[in-house]
Structure formats: C-alpha cells, structure tokens
Scaffold this active site. Structure first.
Site: not given
Ligand code: UD1
Length: 418
Positions: A22-23, A92, A116, A121-124, A305, A327, A397
């Site tokens: 899925k991811n 997401r 979820c 869950r920032p995207i900075d 996960d 994480i 999902r």
């Molecule tokens: C992806 C997976 C999710 C999995 C996760 C960790 C998808 C669609 N989802 O989620 O199933 O649980 O990887 O293996 O593939 N973070 C920041 N800033 C950012 C990005 C991330 O602080 O810009 C932090 C997040 O808040 C979190 C951590 O980094 O605490 C991990 O996030 P990330 O690896 O980006 O996971 P996702 O892409 O959200």
C-alpha cells in the site's frame, strides 16, 4: 457502518498470499504524473487509500482504465488541474502530489494531509527539500501551495530519515535541472520501489535503499512503461505475527524475506520459529511467547507499522516487556483497547510496559488507526469469547480482504453491517 465479529481461540493454519505494498502504491500512483504518456501498474493492492488516490488522479485529468482489480492503466497526457483541496485532506500520502505536480507542472496545491492520527506529523522536511530545489512554498487556510519557475538540483540533508520527505524530494528532483543528492535518506523498501518505477520510465535515480540517493535530472520520462509493485512487508509481517500470537502455523507467500529480517529476529526471540524459502516464509509457534523489548526504528529496524501487532504478542508473553516507539509521538492508543480485553499495559509518551497475561477476553474494541486496527483483529483471534472490532474504515485503508484472508486460515471472523 460495519464491524468485525471474531470468535477467538483458533490457531491459524494454512497459506496466505501477500498483495502489493500500500505505501508503495500511494507513492507510485502520483509518481506516474511525472510522465506524459500511458503506463500500466500491476500488483496494486485493492484498498481504499489506492481507490482514493485514483479518484484524485481522475480529478487532475488522468484517464484511468482498470484491467482487473490489481492492474491499472494511467494515461497522464492531459493534466487539467494542479490543485485538489478536498480529498487530499483525507489521507496522508496525498502529500506526494506536491513533489509530482511540482516536477511535472511547476505548481501544486493540496489540502494539508490527513491520515492516521499518530501525533503531530509535520511535513517541514518535504518543504525544506522543495525550497532547496528552488520552489516557493506557502501554507495558508489549511492548504499548501508550491510553485517554481525552474527546479534545480542541489544537495539536501534530511535531519531525520523521513520516508515521505525522501520520496517527495525524489519526485520533485526527477525532472529537475542537474543533480540532486539526498543525504540521510530513508531506506524503506517502498523508496526503492518508487525509484525502480521511475527508472523503468527513464529516470536516473541511483542509491535508493542506501542513505545517499543521487538523482540526475532528466528532461522527460518515457511515454510508456509497465511496472509491478513490490509485495507489502507490513501485510506479511502482520500475518507472521498473527501466526505467533495464535500459536499457529502459516505459510506466507509472495513476500520478500529480506524486508522482514527485523521481524524474523523478534519472532525468534519470543520463541516462534521461521523458515524462509525464496519468496515464501513459514512461521509457527507452539508455546507461550517469551517477553522481549522492542524499539521501533527506520528501516532496517523494527517497523513502527508492526509495533501494535507485536504488542498483542507481548501482552500475552511470559514476563514483562517494554516497547519504545521512536518514530511517532502517539502510537499506543491500541493499548487501552487491549486492556479492555484483559491485558496489563501501561503507556506513557513514547514507551509502554507490557506485563504479560495468560489470556485475553473478547470485548468491544475500536481501531484508532490502520495498524492498531490490525492488532485488534489479532487480539480478537487469540482472545477467549467474542470480540467486536469497530472503525473498520481505518483497516480498509491498507489491508485487502483482511477478514477473508484470516478466515481462509481458520479464523472465525465475519464482517457485519449495522
Ligand atoms: C510513512 C508511512 C507510514 C510509516 C512511516 C514510518 C506512507 C504513506 N506512510 O509515513 O506507514 O509508519 O513512514 O515508517 O508511506 N517528520 C517530521 N517532518 C517531516 C516528515 C516527518 O518531523 O517533514 C517526522 C514525523 O512527524 C514522524 C517521523 O518523522 O514522527 C516519521 O515520519 P515519516 O518517515 O516521514 O513517515 P510518513 O511518510 O508520514
């Protein structure tokens, strides 16, 4: 509304076939926007996140033809919009539209991504990456807008090996001018899968699966291609852990055993057994699991996960175990539901202590997210009596036909509308 009704106590036995990841699928679908042509993607999992992504692609002008429930043809020649604000807020992975549309069209706008609820869950890091490539990014009124006259390759160091940021920067850099280097990149199998997909279409991405990814920008991608999505290691891991929790014996077919090494190591530590053979795994357990400590980590560490599914085993283990979730901020909501079933788990912040009990009892339980939902199904399968699992929209999902798969290996489980 639907719920799962599970009568517990049956060890799972038989064979399970694992679907595409899925991811990976939710990143490869938007990645296809980088091409101006027609491509075929197969081994797509039939799950609601994939269907939602297809709905978004159609709104953007992609013509979609389903050859069967796992194979899709995408015609991306006529992109009519670069903005989608409604559906994107629901999950997401819609953040991948930013990197893909920025790369293809030089602009993108999405609603702030949902998904979820696992804490903030920032995207900075995604945004920093786009800005480093030359884009302007603005967040206003719950939407993110990114635009660039030209994207130019550069070196980007990620403060944290974020899966989403790694893929999103890779998408934006594929058609950029010059070379982009992502340092401290995440290494999850679906990152490799997205790179393989793009390379099949003519991209030049090297090093995916290591912590340095080099993307030599190309002018355009091929106008056609076919790709098959990697098997889902989280689905495989869920069934492996279900075999151990239920003291069963499962053959898990169509998986990449290398992706599951951290899970295999923990299964052996708690007293289960694993026999791996090519793209198949046999997992079995004939005794009460022993305690173990877990720390979730980016790949190749133990995946966050699978933390909740492992939690079901530790709830029933002989002794006291600790899980440290490194994480996400808030990934122990499922422990309250397990406690309703008789578990003794105390969680605080990013740690939880599991005082193993001999048995769980059926109860009404509520999934708080996708993987928590999978864990509650496992708990229902091993508990005495009847368990009702609610909030199935989370589970749907990311798991295809989950109750049918569990039923085919002996679980007494049915989906009921109410
Ligand atoms: C992806 C997976 C999710 C999995 C996760 C960790 C998808 C669609 N989802 O989620 O199933 O649980 O990887 O293996 O593939 N973070 C920041 N800033 C950012 C990005 C991330 O602080 O810009 C932090 C997040 O808040 C979190 C951590 O980094 O605490 C991990 O996030 P990330 O690896 O980006 O996971 P996702 O892409 O959200």
């Amino acid at each position: 509304m639907e719920k799962l009704l599970i009568t517990g106590g049956t060890p799972l036995k038989g064979e399970v076939f694992i679907n595409g990841a899925k991811n990976a699928a939710v990143a490869i679908l938007p990645a296809a926007l980088l091409m101006d042509g027609i491509c075929t993607i197969n081994n797509l999992p039939n799950v609601s996140d994939v269907k939602q992504f297809c709905d978004i692609l159609e709104l953007l002008g992609v013509k979609i033809t389903w050859n069967n429930e796992h194979e899709i043809v995408l015609d991306t020649r006529n992109i009519i919009r670069t903005s989608e604000l409604d559906i994107t807020t629901k999950f997401r992975a819609s953040y991948y539209l930013l990197g893909a549309l920025l790369g293809r069209c030089g602009k993108a706008q999405v609603g702030l991504p949902g998904g979820c609820k696992l804490g903030a869950r920032p995207i900075d890091l995604h945004i920093k990456g786009f800005e480093a490539l030359g884009a302007e990014v603005e967040i206003a009124q719950g939407n993110i807008t990114a635009s660039a006259k030209e994207l130019v390759g550069t070196s980007i160091y990620l403060d944290f090996a974020s899966v989403g940021a790694t893929i999103n920067i890779m998408l934006a850099a594929t058609l950029a001018k010059g070379t982009t280097i992502i340092d401290n990149a995440a290494k999850e199998p679906h990152i490799v899968d997205v790179a393989n997909f793009l390379n099949t279409l003519g991209a030049d991405i090297r090093g995916a699966g290591t912590d340095v990814i080099k993307i030599n920008g190309v002018e355009s991608l091929n106008h056609t291609g076919t790709y098959s999505i990697v098997p889902d290691q989280i689905e495989a891991g869920t069934f492996m852990l279900a075999a151990v929790a239920s003291k069963g014996d499962l053959i898990i077919k169509n998986c990449i055993t290398k992706h599951l090494e951290s899970v295999i190591a923990k299964i052996i530590e708690v007293g289960g057994q694993v026999d791996s053979n090519g793209d198949k795994l046999r997992v079995w357990c004939d005794k009460r699991p022993s305690k173990a400590n877990i720390k979730t980590l980016p790949y190749p560490g133990f995946p966050t996960d699978l933390q909740a599914q492992m939690g079901v085993i530790l709830a029933l283990a002989n002794g006291t175990s600790i899980i440290n979730e490194s994480i996400f901020e808030s990934r122990f909501q499922y422990t309250e539901e397990l406690n309703k079933m008789g578990a003794k788990i105390t969680s605080q912040g990013k740690s939880a202590v599991f005082e193993g009990v001999e048995r769980l009892f059926g109860s009404r339980v509520y999934a708080s997210d996708l993987r928590a939902g999978a864990a509650l199904i496992l708990a229902g399968i091993v508990a005495e009596g009847t368990t009702e699992v609610f909030n199935l929209e989370y589970i749907d999902r990311g798991y295809e036909n989950i109750e049918e798969k569990f039923r085919s290996v002996g679980a007494k489980i049915e989906r009921i509308s109410f």
